[in-house]
Design a protein around this motif. Structure first.
Motif, PDB file in Angstrom:
ATOM      1  N   ALA A 207       0.824  -1.208   0.000  1.00 45.24           N
ATOM      2  CA  ALA A 207       0.000   0.000   0.000  1.00 45.24           C
ATOM      3  C   ALA A 207       0.861   1.263   0.000  1.00 45.24           C
ATOM      4  N   GLU A 208       1.893   1.297   0.842  1.00 45.35           N
ATOM      5  CA  GLU A 208       2.783   2.461   0.890  1.00 45.35           C
ATOM      6  C   GLU A 208       3.551   2.620  -0.417  1.00 45.35           C
ATOM      7  N   THR A 209       3.947   1.505  -1.000  1.00 44.06           N
ATOM      8  CA  THR A 209       4.669   1.544  -2.269  1.00 44.06           C
ATOM      9  C   THR A 209       3.799   2.143  -3.368  1.00 44.06           C
ATOM     10  N   VAL A 210       2.560   1.683  -3.463  1.00 44.02           N
ATOM     11  CA  VAL A 210       1.652   2.210  -4.489  1.00 44.02           C
ATOM     12  C   VAL A 210       1.331   3.680  -4.231  1.00 44.02           C
ATOM     13  N   ALA A 211       1.127   4.049  -2.970  1.00 46.12           N
ATOM     14  CA  ALA A 211       0.837   5.456  -2.647  1.00 46.12           C
ATOM     15  C   ALA A 211       2.004   6.350  -3.044  1.00 46.12           C
ATOM     16  N   THR A 212       3.228   5.872  -2.808  1.00 40.85           N
ATOM     17  CA  THR A 212       4.410   6.645  -3.204  1.00 40.85           C
ATOM     18  C   THR A 212       4.474   6.788  -4.720  1.00 40.85           C
ATOM     19  N   ALA A 213       4.230   5.693  -5.433  1.00 41.60           N
ATOM     20  CA  ALA A 213       4.242   5.736  -6.891  1.00 41.60           C
ATOM     21  C   ALA A 213       3.170   6.682  -7.424  1.00 41.60           C
ATOM     22  N   GLU A 214       2.022   6.703  -6.778  1.00 39.05           N
ATOM     23  CA  GLU A 214       0.951   7.625  -7.173  1.00 39.05           C
ATOM     24  C   GLU A 214       1.414   9.074  -7.062  1.00 39.05           C
ATOM     25  N   ARG A 215       2.085   9.394  -5.964  1.00 41.08           N
ATOM     26  CA  ARG A 215       2.591  10.765  -5.788  1.00 41.08           C
ATOM     27  C   ARG A 215       3.580  11.105  -6.885  1.00 41.08           C
ATOM     28  N   TRP A 216       4.472  10.174  -7.181  1.00 41.74           N
ATOM     29  CA  TRP A 216       5.503  10.437  -8.176  1.00 41.74           C
ATOM     30  C   TRP A 216       4.921  10.548  -9.583  1.00 41.74           C
ATOM     31  N   ARG A 217       3.893   9.770  -9.870  1.00 33.96           N
ATOM     32  CA  ARG A 217       3.310   9.789 -11.208  1.00 33.96           C
ATOM     33  C   ARG A 217       2.710  11.160 -11.544  1.00 33.96           C
ATOM     34  N   LYS A 218       2.380  11.918 -10.501  1.00 42.90           N
ATOM     35  CA  LYS A 218       1.803  13.239 -10.740  1.00 42.90           C
ATOM     36  C   LYS A 218       2.846  14.232 -11.250  1.00 42.90           C
ATOM     37  N   ALA A 219       4.118  13.892 -11.065  1.00 41.79           N
ATOM     38  CA  ALA A 219       5.185  14.724 -11.627  1.00 41.79           C
ATOM     39  C   ALA A 219       5.262  14.446 -13.123  1.00 41.79           C
ATOM     40  N   SER A 220       5.358  15.502 -13.907  1.00 42.76           N
ATOM     41  CA  SER A 220       5.375  15.324 -15.355  1.00 42.76           C
ATOM     42  C   SER A 220       6.741  14.837 -15.817  1.00 42.76           C
ATOM     43  N   GLY A 221       6.752  14.185 -16.983  1.00 42.65           N
ATOM     44  CA  GLY A 221       8.015  13.800 -17.597  1.00 42.65           C
ATOM     45  C   GLY A 221       8.268  12.300 -17.563  1.00 42.65           C
ATOM     46  N   ASP A 222       9.211  11.887 -18.419  1.00 39.62           N
ATOM     47  CA  ASP A 222       9.532  10.472 -18.574  1.00 39.62           C
ATOM     48  C   ASP A 222      10.258   9.902 -17.366  1.00 39.62           C
ATOM     49  N   ARG A 223      10.988  10.744 -16.632  1.00 42.05           N
ATOM     50  CA  ARG A 223      11.754  10.223 -15.493  1.00 42.05           C
ATOM     51  C   ARG A 223      10.830   9.591 -14.457  1.00 42.05           C
ATOM     52  N   ALA A 224       9.795  10.331 -14.060  1.00 44.81           N
ATOM     53  CA  ALA A 224       8.877   9.819 -13.047  1.00 44.81           C
ATOM     54  C   ALA A 224       8.150   8.581 -13.560  1.00 44.81           C
ATOM     55  N   ALA A 225       7.749   8.588 -14.824  1.00 40.15           N
ATOM     56  CA  ALA A 225       7.017   7.452 -15.382  1.00 40.15           C
ATOM     57  C   ALA A 225       7.869   6.195 -15.364  1.00 40.15           C
ATOM     58  N   TRP A 226       9.150   6.316 -15.764  1.00 43.31           N
ATOM     59  CA  TRP A 226      10.014   5.128 -15.790  1.00 43.31           C
ATOM     60  C   TRP A 226      10.264   4.609 -14.382  1.00 43.31           C
TER      61      TRP A 226
END
Length: 362
Positions: A207-226
């Motif tokens: 759950a914490e891992t997915v929540a962290t990924a959700e926060r990061w995905r909101k940052a634009s750009g390929d770096r966050a997506a990868w």
């Protein structure tokens, strides 16, 4: 790998130290260089660290001064720094003072551009996790990418070859401030470490891992997506619905056929070819994470599943697409094959196909 700390490496270490430490002979180190066989790499590092401390014949301050002086030698680099870092940490912990503890952390950061101190740092984390993490977070702004990588890699819960840090395993969120500082780092090496670290965290706190990924995905750009995609890879293989949703994989009706095998028997070394059909039964486009699962026969005759990546596909409503894959079978140090009835399945967004069985012959 063991020869990375072989006689020639030990000879270079003695030469570098002798030129910087006003100590022409290092008898314990020389003697240890002759006792490396048949030790594995980690044991060799421990043997050489013990020899270093015997030759230095002093406390942490002397060792740290010698090692910092030796950094002036360009030959003082590579795998020979593993025992150097271990010796420094051992002496700092024997010293027992906060000054030695803090200075040992700083020394490991100085050594890391020549060879990562990710193994040696683990014992400092075990000794005082919060104090170490406070210092390590400061490295996330360091100008050297190797030091920034050390902040993430050295604190990974399941760093390969390294000793476990119980406090990090028990408190998965303790290292998240470090990862938050680094997931958009300009260095691909640093970002890869962050992704691997996040993937480690998923083993204990999905759950914490997915929540962290959700926060990061909101940052634009390929770096966050990868980084988020790579960091959630294990949860995707486990068909975790929240991880799949975070990465944009559809929850609609996706049908997957049983694998159609090229052969019913594989003789080692050999390969199994198979094909599978994927169909989007939904009225909307579907994004699909397609994996396959090989059920290997174990020594006791039971089956052990292993998930492998196949493809990521975008299907229009009603679209049917065919995929092919060849999977190799050969004996490896990391996987021993046994004769018997194996099977393969394909997994599409967590939906598993029927099994397709085949025999493996040695």
């Amino acid at each position: 790998m063991n020869d990375l700390l072989g006689p020639s490496a030990v000879a270079q270490l003695r030469t570098s130290l002798a030129g910087a430490a006003d100590q022409p002979v290092w008898p314990a180190l020389e003697e240890a260089g002759g006792r490396l066989e048949p030790l594995a790499l980690r044991a060799r590092a421990g043997l050489l660290a013990t020899a270093l401390m015997e030759d230095l014949n002093g406390g942490y301050e002397r060792a740290a001064a010698v090692f910092r002086s030796t950094l002036a030698d360009d030959g003082f680099t590579g795998w020979i720094l593993w025992p150097v870092g271990e010796a420094a940490v051992t002496l700092a912990l024997q010293d027992g003072s906060q000054r030695a503890f803090d200075d040992a952390l700083a020394l490991l950061a100085e050594l890391t551009p020549r060879m990562s101190s990710e193994f040696a740092i683990r014992r400092l984390l075990i000794q005082d996790l919060d104090r170490a993490l406070d210092a390590i977070r400061g490295w996330t702004a360091h100008p050297d990418e190797h030091v920034r990588r050390l902040a993430s890699e050295g604190t990974r819960p399941y760093l390969p070859w390294a000793v476990r840090v119980p406090g990090i395993v028990a408190r998965p969120a303790a290292t998240l401030p470090i990862l938050d500082d680094l997931y958009l780092d300009e260095s691909e090496t640093v970002r890869r470490s962050v992704a691997n670290h996040l993937n480690d965290l998923s083993r204990h706190d999905a759950a914490e891992t997915v929540a962290t990924a959700e926060r990061w995905r909101k940052a634009s750009g390929d770096r966050a997506a990868w980084v988020t995609r790579h960091g959630l890879r294990t949860l995707v293989k486990k068909a975790d619905p929240d991880a799949l949703a975070t990465l944009g994989f559809s929850s609609g009706a996706v049908a997957v056929s049983a694998p159609q095998l090229d052969h019913s028997v594989v003789r080692l070394p050999g390969e199994l070819g198979f094909a599978v059909e994927l169909r989007n039964d939904a009225a909307e486009p579907a994004r699909v994470a397609l994996d396959y699962v090989v059920h290997y026969v174990k020594a006791n005759g039971s089956l052990a599943p292993k998930v492998f990546k196949l493809a990521v596909a975008d299907l229009a409503p009603g679209e049917v697409r065919r995929f092919r894959k060849k999977h190799g079978f050969r004996q490896m140090t990391t996987r021993v094959h046994y004769a018997g009835r194996h099977s393969v399945q394909v997994q599409a967004n967590g939906t598993l196909s029927p099994h397709a069985g085949f025999d493996v012959l040695l």
